[in-house]
Design a protein around this motif. Structure first.
Motif, PDB file in Angstrom:
ATOM      1  N   ARG A 183       0.816  -1.196   0.000  1.00 50.22           N
ATOM      2  CA  ARG A 183       0.000   0.000   0.000  1.00 50.22           C
ATOM      3  C   ARG A 183       0.862   1.264   0.000  1.00 50.22           C
ATOM      4  O   ARG A 183       1.798   1.404   0.765  1.00 50.22           O
ATOM      5  CB  ARG A 183      -0.929  -0.008   1.227  1.00 50.22           C
ATOM      6  N   ASP A 184       0.516   2.158  -0.889  1.00 48.05           N
ATOM      7  CA  ASP A 184       1.171   3.453  -0.995  1.00 48.05           C
ATOM      8  C   ASP A 184       0.111   4.504  -0.738  1.00 48.05           C
ATOM      9  O   ASP A 184      -0.670   4.850  -1.618  1.00 48.05           O
ATOM     10  CB  ASP A 184       1.787   3.623  -2.386  1.00 48.05           C
ATOM     11  N   GLY A 185       0.042   4.983   0.522  1.00 50.28           N
ATOM     12  CA  GLY A 185      -1.032   5.877   0.923  1.00 50.28           C
ATOM     13  C   GLY A 185      -0.974   7.219   0.210  1.00 50.28           C
ATOM     14  O   GLY A 185       0.057   7.643  -0.316  1.00 50.28           O
ATOM     15  N   ILE A 186      -2.131   7.876   0.232  1.00 48.93           N
ATOM     16  CA  ILE A 186      -2.220   9.191  -0.401  1.00 48.93           C
ATOM     17  C   ILE A 186      -1.298  10.175   0.306  1.00 48.93           C
ATOM     18  O   ILE A 186      -0.674  11.024  -0.337  1.00 48.93           O
ATOM     19  CB  ILE A 186      -3.681   9.671  -0.376  1.00 48.93           C
ATOM     20  N   THR A 187      -1.221  10.088   1.637  1.00 48.79           N
ATOM     21  CA  THR A 187      -0.338  10.992   2.382  1.00 48.79           C
ATOM     22  C   THR A 187       1.110  10.831   1.935  1.00 48.79           C
ATOM     23  O   THR A 187       1.821  11.825   1.720  1.00 48.79           O
ATOM     24  CB  THR A 187      -0.455  10.708   3.888  1.00 48.79           C
ATOM     25  N   ALA A 188       1.553   9.591   1.781  1.00 44.13           N
ATOM     26  CA  ALA A 188       2.921   9.345   1.322  1.00 44.13           C
ATOM     27  C   ALA A 188       3.128   9.881  -0.084  1.00 44.13           C
ATOM     28  O   ALA A 188       4.193  10.438  -0.408  1.00 44.13           O
ATOM     29  CB  ALA A 188       3.228   7.845   1.374  1.00 44.13           C
ATOM     30  N   GLN A 189       2.113   9.748  -0.937  1.00 43.40           N
ATOM     31  CA  GLN A 189       2.233  10.273  -2.300  1.00 43.40           C
ATOM     32  C   GLN A 189       2.360  11.791  -2.295  1.00 43.40           C
ATOM     33  O   GLN A 189       3.178  12.365  -3.020  1.00 43.40           O
ATOM     34  CB  GLN A 189       1.003   9.862  -3.124  1.00 43.40           C
ATOM     35  N   PHE A 190       1.571  12.457  -1.458  1.00 40.42           N
ATOM     36  CA  PHE A 190       1.649  13.921  -1.374  1.00 40.42           C
ATOM     37  C   PHE A 190       3.008  14.367  -0.830  1.00 40.42           C
ATOM     38  O   PHE A 190       3.591  15.338  -1.321  1.00 40.42           O
ATOM     39  CB  PHE A 190       0.526  14.460  -0.490  1.00 40.42           C
ATOM     40  N   ILE A 191       3.501  13.676   0.197  1.00 42.49           N
ATOM     41  CA  ILE A 191       4.805  14.044   0.763  1.00 42.49           C
ATOM     42  C   ILE A 191       5.905  13.857  -0.272  1.00 42.49           C
ATOM     43  O   ILE A 191       6.780  14.724  -0.443  1.00 42.49           O
ATOM     44  CB  ILE A 191       5.091  13.198   2.025  1.00 42.49           C
ATOM     45  N   ARG A 192       5.882  12.736  -0.981  1.00 38.01           N
ATOM     46  CA  ARG A 192       6.885  12.488  -2.011  1.00 38.01           C
ATOM     47  C   ARG A 192       6.801  13.527  -3.129  1.00 38.01           C
ATOM     48  O   ARG A 192       7.817  14.009  -3.645  1.00 38.01           O
ATOM     49  CB  ARG A 192       6.690  11.085  -2.580  1.00 38.01           C
ATOM     50  N   LEU A 193       5.582  13.907  -3.475  1.00 30.92           N
ATOM     51  CA  LEU A 193       5.392  14.909  -4.517  1.00 30.92           C
ATOM     52  C   LEU A 193       5.907  16.270  -4.065  1.00 30.92           C
ATOM     53  O   LEU A 193       6.559  16.999  -4.829  1.00 30.92           O
ATOM     54  CB  LEU A 193       3.904  14.990  -4.881  1.00 30.92           C
ATOM     55  N   LEU A 194       5.642  16.624  -2.798  1.00 31.93           N
ATOM     56  CA  LEU A 194       6.133  17.898  -2.264  1.00 31.93           C
ATOM     57  C   LEU A 194       7.658  17.932  -2.235  1.00 31.93           C
ATOM     58  O   LEU A 194       8.278  18.944  -2.603  1.00 31.93           O
ATOM     59  CB  LEU A 194       5.572  18.116  -0.860  1.00 31.93           C
ATOM     60  N   VAL A 195       8.261  16.836  -1.786  1.00 33.59           N
ATOM     61  CA  VAL A 195       9.725  16.787  -1.717  1.00 33.59           C
ATOM     62  C   VAL A 195      10.328  16.878  -3.114  1.00 33.59           C
ATOM     63  O   VAL A 195      11.290  17.633  -3.353  1.00 33.59           O
ATOM     64  CB  VAL A 195      10.174  15.499  -1.004  1.00 33.59           C
TER      65      VAL A 195
END
Length: 434
Positions: free
Chosen positions: A4-16
């Motif tokens: 599972r790749d949560g939405i929160t992790a996706q947003f954090i990775r995108l921000l970084v």
């Protein structure tokens, strides 16, 4: 499903990713801009030309305002307005004004002489109280550098937002797609599947929605099938009840109007009236049985048991009851004692129903056979008999068969009825436990 790749992790990775990319672009572009600006200044004598232009403007200002060297406030205001780094005025190498200390005044010979460097760009400014040497320094490069840095900063911030929004676009587009599909499902379209993609919380939501869609579609299909069965049952009952009722009304009319020849004929009519009344009662009993079965809540099946253990008691009661009414029963239960899972109350009600139908419709002159049946992964019993030839006196009905089928379905089993002329057979099949 993948990890599972949560939405929160996706947003954090995108921000970084967007932030580091924008910072790297900003730092690289700023170094390149400073290098280009420095090279341009060195090659074009930009500072000297800009200093000369500022001195000309200052001379024009002094002349137009008719200022003297002691008019400190107007000179200071002009320096601040033009954002100059330094302006100093000298007379005979004596400092009389400095933008660093605009309130200082120096008088007469008490003033100390300061060093005068020939390499510094001095210019003569004509004041109302005489000529003065002016030293002017304007850091124009810094001004353009700040302007370029500001533009680059705005551009990189815009790029950061653009990359972030483009990265969010996939998630937003998927949410919009799910919204459209949910609205379609709400409108009654249960055939179009819900799109399941990715491995985040939205994927779990979409999977649950699709499962709910399948469940709703299955329920609607079951409701449609039930409705069709009810309509078919009503049609069959209407036909089955209309025939004996018509005959019953005919015989009662004959008896009421005394249209019989003698007492023997009257007794025959009364017997026919009794037979038709009992037939109508039997039809109503079957209908009640069917309604009772369909109203029951889902049954909990018994523990697995052998075929002989399940049917021994109900078959013994059935054979005994049939023999009391003059029927001959033949049993062929085979040699396989397989394990089945059933609901015992339904087994007894099914066999009671079959017994009742045999008593009403079967010809006692022919034996009733009970035979073991094995078909692939299913096993059960087949009940066969020969129906009465007097179809005018006995009407058939399918209500009892529908009731049997309903109970069999609740036990996850199957039943089928076959008719060949006067021979009638109903087969009960149950899944065999492995």
């Amino acid at each position: 499903m993948n990890k599972r790749d949560g939405i929160t992790a996706q947003f954090i990775r995108l921000l970084v990713f967007a932030g580091l990319g924008s910072l790297l672009l900003f730092a690289t572009s700023r170094l390149a801009f400073r290098f280009a600006l420095t090279a341009y200044v060195d090659q074009t004598n930009f500072i000297q030309r800009e200093t000369a232009r500022q001195l000309e403007e200052f001379q024009t200002f002094v002349t137009e305002e008719n200022l003297s060297s002691k008019d400190v406030r107007p000179i200071t205001d002009w320096v601040q307005k033009h954002n100059l780094t330094l302006l100093e005025l000298y007379r005979d190498h004596v400092l009389v004004y400095s933008s660093f200390a605009p309130g200082r005044e120096i008088k007469g010979e008490q003033d100390q002489r300061v060093p005068f460097y020939d390499w510094q760009p001095y210019a003569t400014i004509h004041f109302a109280d005489g000529d003065f040497e002016a030293l002017l320094y304007c850091n124009t490069i810094r001004t353009y550098e700040l302007l370029g840095t500001t533009v680059l900063l705005i551009f990189c911030l815009g790029l950061f937002l653009a990359v972030f929004l483009l990265g969010c676009r996939r998630i937003v587009r998927y949410i919009c797609l799910l919204s459209d599909e949910i609205q379609a499902m709400e409108g009654g379209d249960l055939d179009h599947s819900i799109t399941v993609q990715g491995s985040d919380e939205l994927t779990t939501l979409a999977s649950c929605l699709d499962s709910m869609r399948l469940t709703l579609r299955r329920q609607h299909q079951q409701e449609a099938e039930t409705s069709a069965k009810v309509k078919n049952l009503i049609t069959q009952m209407s036909h089955d009840l209309r025939t004996p009722l018509t005959t019953l009304l005919l015989y009662t009319e004959i008896v009421r109007c005394h249209k019989y020849q003698d007492e023997q004929q009257l007794q025959d009519y009364l017997a026919k009236i009794d037979r038709k009344a009992r037939q109508i009662k039997h039809l109503s009993d079957n209908l009640f049985e069917y309604a009772l079965v369909t109203r029951d809540s889902p049954v909990m099946l018994d523990q697995p048991a052998s075929l002989s253990q399940i049917f021994e008691g109900p078959l013994a009661e059935m054979v005994d009851q049939l023999q009391q009414h003059g029927f001959i029963c033949t049993l062929d239960l085979g040699s396989e004692d397989l394990s089945l899972t059933v609901y015992e109350p339904y087994i007894r009600r099914i066999l009671d129903n079959i017994t009742s139908n045999i008593l009403k419709y079967a010809d006692p002159a022919y034996p009733v056979s009970v035979t073991f049946v094995r078909e692939e992964d299913d096993a059960g019993l087949a009940f066969a008999n020969v129906t009465l030839s007097d179809t005018d006196s006995v009407e058939s009905t399918k209500v009892g068969l529908v009731s049997i089928q309903t109970m069999m379905e609740k036990m996850h089993a199957d039943s089928r009825a076959e008719s060949d002329g006067r021979r009638f057979c109903i087969t009960l099949l149950f899944p065999v436990n492995s």
